[in-house]
Design a protein around this motif. Structure first.
Motif: not given
Ligand SMILES: Cc1cc2nc3c(=O)[nH]c(=O)nc-3n(C[C@H](O)[C@H](O)[C@H](O)COP(=O)(O)OP(=O)(O)OC[C@H]3O[C@@H](n4cnc5c(N)ncnc54)[C@H](O)[C@@H]3O)c2cc1C
Length: 399
Positions: A37-49, A80-91, A377-380
């Motif tokens: 996923t991505n940590t962007k707030p909902i209004h920014e997230f929706l703009q990527k769709i 874990v959160e990485e650059r650009g708000g992208r979230v990955f499993p810590a493993s 970016g994790g949106y899909n």
């Protein structure tokens, strides 16, 4: 996600999976690291769709990025959160997310059958759905009051997503908007002879123009390949390039190799390089500006001989081509190489508050099968998780 959620709320759930195990695409997502996923707030997230993120607002209101992260933590997956708000499993293993989801769904009581491809679905006058499928070479039928189609799109069909759901949805009365590969590499004229083996160009800018209008502009990393361009900025721009190529034969691309520098600054840089080192040939000067394997390609675009002595005219051509290297996109890679499918079950015919069909009571949809797709970016994956959670909740009569 949908199956587990419906079972958690007390529904009796049968999950039919065509492949030997579910979630193959999730397991390979994010180059195996799973950008979930991505940590962007909902209004920014929706703009990527695309084409219209607002359809997903109710699904995101119920189950969004923070819910997903909390949910995964409860199943034992740290993130874990990485650059650009992208979230990955810590493993750094998408596999762990898939296994955690699967174990959770089983604990909730989902009955899972693998090697069970669905071949047809019907909706009877009694309101019951009949699902024809194969299992262990036998033909079988399952009946249910409700049916969720979450068969994914057409991208990377080796994962099991071969677009079967579009046919089922159509048969049940739904419209499918035109299907195109997206987040897919672009074919560019004149690159084949350089036989690039994935050459990354960092901090460049790409602009795409069709019918005199700018249809995309991105800064970042671009990869030159044997057939054209790939890498983050090419993939992100591919949606608009693919769409333009549906209606016209080519799209003009302008590559700016040094977007942070103006022509004057570049001119000064060339002068400095020439003063500070004993550069005599054009190729040696170019070596100061770009990775060595890119030089023959750049020199051809600029109309330069790499072995010729550096002259005033050569410096001018270098600056011009660094700022505007023109390319011609004439095609794109097929679904087998695309990350996502653009198009799908028309969202006009699906209730965004429930994911239920507006045409057939009891029929639900989730994930990539729907006509919603997003950038990298994790949106899909969040779209798939959120629509699955909403559909599962509503199918079980929950909130
Ligand atoms: C290489 C690659 C990398 C990606 N990386 C990311 C990333 O890092 N972040 C991100 O957000 N998105 C990423 N995506 C996109 C993301 O993985 C998908 O959007 C997401 O998996 C869609 O989920 P879904 O459940 O709708 O469909 P899918 O994950 O495609 O699952 C559909 C399932 O349905 C099954 N199925 C299909 N037909 C039948 C049938 N007839 N009978 C029974 N079962 C059937 C399939 O076998 C499959 O298991 C990536 C995609 C690819 C191809």
């Amino acid at each position: 996600m949908a199956a587990g959620r419906a079972a958690e709320l007390g529904a009796s759930v049968l999950l039919l999976e065509k492949m030997e195990k579910p979630l193959r695409k999730l397991r390979i997502s994010g180059k195996g690291r799973g950008n979930i996923t991505n940590t962007k707030p909902i209004h920014e997230f929706l703009q990527k769709i695309y084409p219209d993120g607002s359809f997903l607002r109710p699904a995101f209101s119920l189950f969004f990025n923070t819910h997903l992260v909390q949910f995964l933590h409860k199943t034992g997956v740290r993130t874990v959160e990485e650059r650009g708000g992208r979230v990955f499993p810590a493993s750094q293993r998408a596999w762990d997310v898939a296994e955690a989801l699967l174990q959770w769904a089983r604990r909730m009581g989902v009955e899972l059958l693998c090697h069970a491809p669905v071949t047809a679905v019907t909706h009877g006058s009694d309101g019951l759905f009949s699902v024809m499928f194969e299992h262990n070479t036998a033909k079988r039928v399952a009946h249910g009051k409700q049916l969720l189609l979450a068969t994914g799109g057409l991208a990377y069909p080796a994962t099991g997503s071969t677009g079967d759901g579009y046919g089922f949805a159509k048969k049940l009365g739904h419209s499918i908007t035109p299907l195109r590969p997206s987040l897919t590499p672009i074919e560019v004229d004149g690159l084949a002879k350089f036989a690039f083996k994935d050459l990354p160009l960092r901090n460049v800018k790409l602009t795409a123009t069709a019918a005199g209008k700018t249809i995309g502009e991105e800064l970042g990393e671009l990869t030159l390949t044997g057939f054209g361009i790939s890498g983050p900025i090419a993939l992100r721009m591919s949606r608009s390039i693919v769409d333009a190529l549906q209606v016209q034969r080519e799209v003009a691309l302008q590559l700016d190799w040094k977007p942070a520098l103006s022509k004057v600054q570049l001119q000064n840089r060339l002068e400095r390089e020439l003063l500070q080192s004993d550069i005599r040939h054009t190729g040696d000067l170019l070596r100061k500006l770009m990775p060595a394997p890119a030089i023959p390609f750049f020199a051809e675009r600029a109309g330069l001989q790499v072995r010729a002595k550096v002259c005033e005219n050569a410096k001018e051509k270098i600056v011009e081509t660094l700022k505007c290297c023109t390319l011609r996109a004439f095609g794109y890679r097929p679904f087998s190489e695309a990350i996502i499918t653009a198009g799908g079950v028309s969202v006009d015919e699906v209730d965004e508050n429930t994911m239920q069909s507006k045409r057939v009571a009891g029929l639900y949809f989730a994930g990539e099968l729907l006509d919603v797709d997003a950038s990298t970016g994790g949106y899909n994956l969040q779209i798939a998780f959120s629509t699955g959670w909403l559909a599962g909740s509503k199918m079980a009569g929950g909130r």
